[in-house]
Design a protein around this motif. Structure first.
Motif, PDB file in Angstrom:
ATOM      1  N   HIS A 104      97.527 -21.882 -14.861  1.00  0.00           N
ATOM      2  CA  HIS A 104      97.069 -20.624 -14.261  1.00  0.00           C
ATOM      3  C   HIS A 104      96.838 -20.867 -12.767  1.00  0.00           C
ATOM      4  N   PRO A 105      96.972 -19.824 -11.930  1.00  0.00           N
ATOM      5  CA  PRO A 105      96.740 -20.022 -10.487  1.00  0.00           C
ATOM      6  C   PRO A 105      95.271 -20.282 -10.140  1.00  0.00           C
ATOM      7  N   ASP A 106      94.337 -19.867 -10.988  1.00  0.00           N
ATOM      8  CA  ASP A 106      92.914 -20.006 -10.675  1.00  0.00           C
ATOM      9  C   ASP A 106      92.320 -21.188 -11.445  1.00  0.00           C
ATOM     10  N   LYS A 107      91.978 -22.237 -10.712  1.00  0.00           N
ATOM     11  CA  LYS A 107      91.447 -23.460 -11.320  1.00  0.00           C
ATOM     12  C   LYS A 107      90.194 -23.214 -12.143  1.00  0.00           C
ATOM     13  N   TYR A 108      89.349 -22.313 -11.640  1.00  0.00           N
ATOM     14  CA  TYR A 108      88.058 -22.104 -12.300  1.00  0.00           C
ATOM     15  C   TYR A 108      88.252 -21.393 -13.637  1.00  0.00           C
ATOM     16  N   LEU A 109      89.146 -20.407 -13.618  1.00  0.00           N
ATOM     17  CA  LEU A 109      89.441 -19.685 -14.852  1.00  0.00           C
ATOM     18  C   LEU A 109      90.166 -20.615 -15.840  1.00  0.00           C
ATOM     19  N   LEU A 110      90.984 -21.482 -15.299  1.00  0.00           N
ATOM     20  CA  LEU A 110      91.723 -22.429 -16.141  1.00  0.00           C
ATOM     21  C   LEU A 110      90.749 -23.305 -16.931  1.00  0.00           C
ATOM     22  N   GLU A 111      89.738 -23.794 -16.257  1.00  0.00           N
ATOM     23  CA  GLU A 111      88.746 -24.654 -16.899  1.00  0.00           C
ATOM     24  C   GLU A 111      88.002 -23.875 -17.996  1.00  0.00           C
ATOM     25  N   GLU A 112      87.670 -22.647 -17.666  1.00  0.00           N
ATOM     26  CA  GLU A 112      87.019 -21.753 -18.629  1.00  0.00           C
ATOM     27  C   GLU A 112      87.922 -21.562 -19.860  1.00  0.00           C
ATOM     28  N   ALA A 113      89.188 -21.329 -19.591  1.00  0.00           N
ATOM     29  CA  ALA A 113      90.141 -21.079 -20.676  1.00  0.00           C
ATOM     30  C   ALA A 113      90.295 -22.305 -21.563  1.00  0.00           C
ATOM     31  N   ARG A 114      90.333 -23.454 -20.929  1.00  0.00           N
ATOM     32  CA  ARG A 114      90.511 -24.676 -21.723  1.00  0.00           C
ATOM     33  C   ARG A 114      89.429 -24.779 -22.794  1.00  0.00           C
ATOM     34  N   ARG A 115      88.231 -24.361 -22.431  1.00  0.00           N
ATOM     35  CA  ARG A 115      87.127 -24.474 -23.384  1.00  0.00           C
ATOM     36  C   ARG A 115      87.197 -23.412 -24.479  1.00  0.00           C
ATOM     37  N   HIS A 116      88.113 -22.464 -24.304  1.00  0.00           N
ATOM     38  CA  HIS A 116      88.221 -21.417 -25.319  1.00  0.00           C
ATOM     39  C   HIS A 116      89.467 -21.537 -26.193  1.00  0.00           C
ATOM     40  N   VAL A 117      90.140 -22.656 -26.113  1.00  0.00           N
ATOM     41  CA  VAL A 117      91.220 -22.903 -27.069  1.00  0.00           C
ATOM     42  C   VAL A 117      90.584 -23.621 -28.250  1.00  0.00           C
ATOM     43  N   ARG A 118      90.707 -23.006 -29.424  1.00  0.00           N
ATOM     44  CA  ARG A 118      90.080 -23.640 -30.581  1.00  0.00           C
ATOM     45  C   ARG A 118      91.153 -24.261 -31.462  1.00  0.00           C
ATOM     46  N   ILE A 119      91.008 -25.557 -31.689  1.00  0.00           N
ATOM     47  CA  ILE A 119      91.986 -26.255 -32.521  1.00  0.00           C
ATOM     48  C   ILE A 119      91.267 -26.765 -33.756  1.00  0.00           C
ATOM     49  N   GLU A 120      91.705 -26.266 -34.887  1.00  0.00           N
ATOM     50  CA  GLU A 120      91.078 -26.723 -36.141  1.00  0.00           C
ATOM     51  C   GLU A 120      91.916 -27.841 -36.720  1.00  0.00           C
ATOM     52  N   ILE A 121      91.247 -28.937 -37.012  1.00  0.00           N
ATOM     53  CA  ILE A 121      91.948 -30.111 -37.525  1.00  0.00           C
ATOM     54  C   ILE A 121      91.278 -30.578 -38.812  1.00  0.00           C
ATOM     55  N   ASP A 122      92.080 -30.763 -39.860  1.00  0.00           N
ATOM     56  CA  ASP A 122      91.526 -31.351 -41.085  1.00  0.00           C
ATOM     57  C   ASP A 122      91.496 -32.857 -40.904  1.00  0.00           C
ATOM     58  N   PRO A 123      90.289 -33.437 -40.862  1.00  0.00           N
ATOM     59  CA  PRO A 123      90.209 -34.855 -40.546  1.00  0.00           C
ATOM     60  C   PRO A 123      90.774 -35.744 -41.661  1.00  0.00           C
ATOM     61  N   LEU A 124      91.308 -36.881 -41.239  1.00  0.00           N
ATOM     62  CA  LEU A 124      91.768 -37.916 -42.163  1.00  0.00           C
ATOM     63  C   LEU A 124      90.997 -39.193 -41.834  1.00  0.00           C
ATOM     64  N   PRO A 125      90.890 -40.103 -42.792  1.00  0.00           N
ATOM     65  CA  PRO A 125      90.155 -41.342 -42.511  1.00  0.00           C
ATOM     66  C   PRO A 125      90.799 -42.096 -41.341  1.00  0.00           C
ATOM     67  N   ALA A 126      89.952 -42.677 -40.507  1.00  0.00           N
ATOM     68  CA  ALA A 126      90.455 -43.363 -39.325  1.00  0.00           C
ATOM     69  C   ALA A 126      89.833 -44.757 -39.233  1.00  0.00           C
ATOM     70  N   ILE A 127      90.461 -45.633 -38.467  1.00  0.00           N
ATOM     71  CA  ILE A 127      89.895 -46.985 -38.263  1.00  0.00           C
ATOM     72  C   ILE A 127      89.803 -47.267 -36.769  1.00  0.00           C
ATOM     73  N   PHE A 128      88.822 -48.098 -36.407  1.00  0.00           N
ATOM     74  CA  PHE A 128      88.526 -48.282 -34.990  1.00  0.00           C
ATOM     75  C   PHE A 128      88.414 -49.736 -34.546  1.00  0.00           C
ATOM     76  N   THR A 129      88.528 -50.665 -35.470  1.00  0.00           N
ATOM     77  CA  THR A 129      88.355 -52.067 -35.052  1.00  0.00           C
ATOM     78  C   THR A 129      89.536 -52.917 -35.500  1.00  0.00           C
ATOM     79  N   ILE A 130      89.709 -54.019 -34.801  1.00  0.00           N
ATOM     80  CA  ILE A 130      90.752 -54.983 -35.145  1.00  0.00           C
ATOM     81  C   ILE A 130      90.571 -55.456 -36.580  1.00  0.00           C
ATOM     82  N   GLU A 131      89.329 -55.746 -36.959  1.00  0.00           N
ATOM     83  CA  GLU A 131      89.092 -56.274 -38.305  1.00  0.00           C
ATOM     84  C   GLU A 131      89.490 -55.254 -39.376  1.00  0.00           C
ATOM     85  N   ASP A 132      89.099 -54.001 -39.175  1.00  0.00           N
ATOM     86  CA  ASP A 132      89.465 -52.976 -40.161  1.00  0.00           C
ATOM     87  C   ASP A 132      90.971 -52.754 -40.214  1.00  0.00           C
ATOM     88  N   SER A 133      91.602 -52.882 -39.075  1.00  0.00           N
ATOM     89  CA  SER A 133      93.053 -52.687 -39.050  1.00  0.00           C
ATOM     90  C   SER A 133      93.750 -53.839 -39.770  1.00  0.00           C
TER      91      SER A 133
END
Ligand code: FES
Ligand code: FES
Lengths: 722, 165
Positions: A104-133
């Motif tokens: 968008h040409p307006d940076k301020y509105l763009l930032e506002e808009a970004r916060r209004h995109v809603r993405i619904e995600i069904d979570p799946l199990p995740a791993i975060f460490t070398i040991e778990d991987s």
């Protein structure tokens, strides 16, 4: 011509623009009709995207919106494996993964808009460490989470552990580190079907982006153009990630028909872009009665994050430095890059070597203690030297004398005197002081057959007006490439340096001299520049020359360097820089703060092309490594960096750094026309182990994990008391 | 949102600048072509956005644009005297004080302010005086050297060329 010549501290070519504020970085540029782009990202580490909705009272019809289905070509970031999408399509595999792009040409509105995109995600199990991987607690990549593995084996390990030798085992860990270039990442794209795609921005590797955009847009190479703007630091952080931002900006530009600028703010840059790979290394060694290493078993693992990106090559360099600068007849090294659901870890100065060298250099100190030798004497008995063989079968031919480097470093730092004095004084003081050292090497240029594959080309052009133009894709990122290339040409052609122009990389104009990584620019590309300059000199001797004239030079693998990528045997690097670093530290046993009080860096880097630039590289690298050890800690929560701000991720300031005293030895590299070797990454390798070795000398507590902040020192001291 | 007009003096020239009421002084300067002032963090930590504001060095990312009404400011673009570099710029150029250059404008502002206050700084003064300006490239050594050299070599020139005596 003496003032131009190689070996002089010629003033930085683009320095005047930099000190006057005239240098143009990407965010300083603007184009008619330009609009701004923003990225909407995943809030969860792993899951399936269910819905994307555009909410609030935002005038959505004014926005350019891009998702995976808008990609004209292939939705993959072409690099090593083709596993990473430009925009998540169905699945997300790490927090902050890009899903939707807005402009968008307006940076301020763009930032506002970004916060209004809603993405619904069904979570799946995740791993975060070398040991778990490794334990495959969840399979999140491929069949077994293993993105790459290596095995190097030499000699016979069987008898080493039982025949009365001193055996020491240890485990060592390093954390993530943010590159923290002061200029955040950014790109501007202009794109349409008629003209193709042009991107400008802050970057290290124009042809990486070029290659990836060809796939993303399914366009022929000549329709893609990548131009570097002045770049405010890279350190590897602008090696692979700019490819993604370039693609995003270009997708928005393609859809909107207008120039699009994407500039990350600091928080986005810190949470979304790459960091240094966390690692853990297990080492087991045996040492005989003479204090000689007889066996080494090293297991090195890095956390690659959710996608492969550059992890195989980071792993490779880490593996090939894991044995340190030591000779040992029986060695087995296993290594792996494993997947987790964090943003992919990536290139960062040192590229795996600081991690594995930290482990071996901490380990060597612990072994020295166990066998009753001083840390310098134990190392000295095991040093590689000319004619000796590395575990890869590479025979050292650098003309290096590590023992002499060590002597010089010990003397300059007053290592033994101070150690004795501190040991006395520490008994009555709450501030404990200690001395620590590290000895190490860093392979210059691409690993293995990398340089042969790249087959880099440079060109030099001479005009009627007497201007000589150097054309390469090597980027100036502060390291001084513009200056050094100009010096090399001035020296070869014997012309004043102000007649030489070093062109800003633009893929429409420059040949592919390879990426600006791997400590290769001064040595490999600079060598080609010297060669091309020689070719030009020959040409200019002829009569009837029609200007402008252009000559090229292309890399050819020297006949006496070869590497087998399958067996991982041979000359892993054409040459190495060698170094001995000494840290003097004090640890306040009341506040648990550690401070580096003095730092001596002695290194053999071949011919020093520009002393001011070269020592600037070492000083900057040492400071960045001090940050990695004592100040900078990435705090993770569910795969996401939670301290992604400069207020809570703390890098060293001007009051934190010690005097960094830099000394060079120069044995010219036989295959480099200038005699130079790589130096950019070297200073990242030594400080971490030197500092932790000094901390152990000061407080008598062995800490084998970095970063090492006051809370870590407190914990280690309490553990050792218990 | 409608823009507002700010009247102020920048680098010796009086200016009328239009500004988005929510914007920061940093944005307004940059939007009006003074792009030598950089943004490294946007939260007062890095000092890349340092300018002289009514004679004091401030982080322009922390100043709401509307506060610039009536203010006198100097940015990096106003430090040199035409083609003649300021002694601090000269020293940064010569002694390797700038590498990638992104921290350099802010660092030079801090150094100019420091030398104005302490024309004969000790190393400790320099370290303290620059502690609000982060540099990721140099490890600070050559920045210290540059500042030292200014006072050793050209202390008096500085007084003459410094716009904030
Ligand atoms: S941008 Fe203002 S202090 Fe960093
Ligand atoms: S010169 Fe790059 S951040 Fe200071």
């Amino acid at each position: 011509m003496a003032e131009n010549a190689i070996g002089q501290s010629v003033v930085r070519r683009e320095g005047r623009e930099k000190v006057t504020g005239q240098a143009k970085y990407v965010d300083d540029l603007s184009f008619p009709g330009m609009i701004f782009g923003a990225t909407v990202r995943s809030s969860v580490p792993r899951g399936r995207i269910r819905t994307i909705s555009f909410e609030g009272t935002i005038p959505w019809n004014e926005f350019v919106i891009v998702t995976a289905k808008d990609v004209p070509g292939k939705n993959i970031v072409a690099l090593i494996e083709h596993d990473q999408p430009y925009l998540a399509d169905g699945m997300v595999n790490h927090p902050e993964e890009a899903i939707v792009l807005l402009a968008h040409p307006d940076k301020y509105l763009l930032e506002e808009a970004r916060r209004h995109v809603r993405i619904e995600i069904d979570p799946l199990p995740a791993i975060f460490t070398i040991e778990d991987s490794l334990a495959q607690k969840e399979i999140v990549w491929g069949k077994d989470n293993v993105q790459k593995s290596f095995l190097i084996e030499t000699g016979n390990m069987k008898d080493a552990w039982t025949n009365g030798h001193v055996v020491v085992e240890g485990a060592y860990e390093t954390g993530a580190q943010e590159q923290l270039y002061i200029e955040p990442q950014g790109m501007i794209a202009v794109a349409n079907p008629a003209d193709g795609v042009t991107v400008r921005g802050s970057l290290q590797c124009p042809f990486y982006i070029h290659k990836a955009l060809i796939e993303l847009f399914a366009l022929p190479p000549e329709k893609i153009r990548v131009i570097q703007t002045e770049t405010g630091g890279g350190f590897g952080g602008k090696e692979e990630y700019p490819t993604i931002i370039a693609g995003h900006a270009a997708l928005l530009a393609w859809k909107s028909g207008r120039p699009v600028k994407i500039i990350y703010d600091r928080a986005e840059d810190m949470v979304a872009t790459t960091k240094r790979h966390p690692s853990r290394t297990k080492i087991k060694t045996a040492v005989d009665k003479q204090g000689k290493l007889t066996a080494m078993n090293i297991d090195f693992v890095i956390d690659g994050g959710a996608y492969v990106t550059l992890s195989p090559v980071v792993l490779s360099r880490g593996t090939l430095h894991s044995f340190g600068p030591y000779a040992c007849p029986n060695v087995k090294i296993t290594s792996k890059a494993v997947a987790t659901n964090t943003p992919p870890h990536g290139a960062f100065r040192g590229f795996g070597a600081p991690q594995s060298l930290f482990a071996i250099e901490r380990h060597m100190d612990r072994v020295a203690r166990k066998v009753g030798l001083s840390p310098d004497e134990f190392r000295r008995r095991n040093f590689l030297s000319d004619g000796k063989t590395m575990p890869t079968g590479q025979i050292v031919r650098d003309g290096v004398d590590l023992s002499a480097l060590l002597d010089r470093a010990l003397e300059l730092s007053h290592f033994h005197d101070k150690r004795r004095r501190f040991a006395r004084e520490n008994t009555t003081s709450a501030i404990k002081k200690g001395m620590g050292l590290a000895t190490f090497m860093h392979g210059a240029g691409f690993t293995g057959s990398g340089e042969a594959y790249l087959a880099s080309i440079v060109a030099i052009e001479a005009t009627k007006e007497g201007i000589v133009r150097v054309l390469t894709s090597s980027t100036e990122i502060g390291q001084g490439k513009n200056t050094v290339f100009a010096q090399i040409v001035a020296e070869t052609l014997r012309i004043p340096i102000d007649r030489i122009e070093v062109t800003m990389p633009d893929t429409a104009i420059v040949p592919n001299s390879g990426p600006t990584v791997a400590s290769r620019t001064a040595m490999v590309v600079g060598g080609l520049v010297a060669e091309a300059a020689k070719n030009l000199k020959e040409l200019l001797k002829k009569k009837d020359i029609h200007f402008p004239v252009k000559v090229t030079a292309q890399y050819q693998q020297p006949k006496d360097i070869s590497f087998d990528d399958k067996t991982y045997r041979g000359d892993a690097y054409g040459t190495y820089a060698w170094a001995v670093y000494v840290a003097e530290v004090s640890v306040d046993t009341v506040t648990y703060e550690a401070h580096v009080d003095d730092f001596v860096a002695v290194q053999e880097i071949g011919k020093v092309l520009n002393p001011t630039l070269a020592s600037g590289q070492i000083e900057g690298g040492v400071a960045q490594a001090i940050g990695m050890v004592l100040y900078e800690k990435v705090e993770w929560k569910e795969g996401r960096m939670v301290n992604g701000q400069m207020t809570n991720y703390i890098m060293p300031t001007s009051v934190d750094v010690p005097p960094i005293r830099v000394f060079f030895e120069g044995v010219p590299y036989r295959h480099s026309p200038t005699g130079a070797k790589g130096i950019g990454e070297l200073p990242m390798d030594g400080p971490a182990p030197a500092i932790l070795n000094a901390i152990e000398d000061a407080i008598g507590v062995s800490i084998n994990k970095i970063p090492c902040l006051p809370e870590d020192i407190l914990e280690a001291m309490e553990r050792s008391r218990a | 949102m409608p823009k507002q007009i700010i009247t102020c003096t920048i680098n010796g020239q009086s200016q009328r600048l239009d500004a988005h009421p929510m914007s920061r002084l940093l944005d307004v300067l940059r939007e009006h072509g003074l792009t030598g002032t950089k943004e490294g963090c946007g939260e007062g930590e890095c000092g890349a956005c340092s300018i002289f504001f009514n004679g004091r060095v401030v982080n322009s990312c922390l100043v709401p644009a509307l506060q610039a009404e009536g203010a006198t400011m100097t940015t990096i673009e106003g430090i040199a005297n035409g083609e003649q570099l300021h002694a601090v710029q000269e020293a940064f150029l010569k002694y390797g004080g700038a590498q990638c250059g992104i921290c350099t404008p802010g660092m030079i502002m801090a150094a100019v302010a420091l030398l104005k206050e302490k024309p004969n700084p000790t190393e400790a003064d320099i370290r303290e005086g620059l502690a609000g300006n982060l540099c990721r490239c140099t490890g600070y050594m050559k920045i210290f050297e540059s500042v030292m050299r200014v006072f050793k070599g050209k202390g008096t020139d500085l007084e003459e060329t410094c716009p904030h005596k």
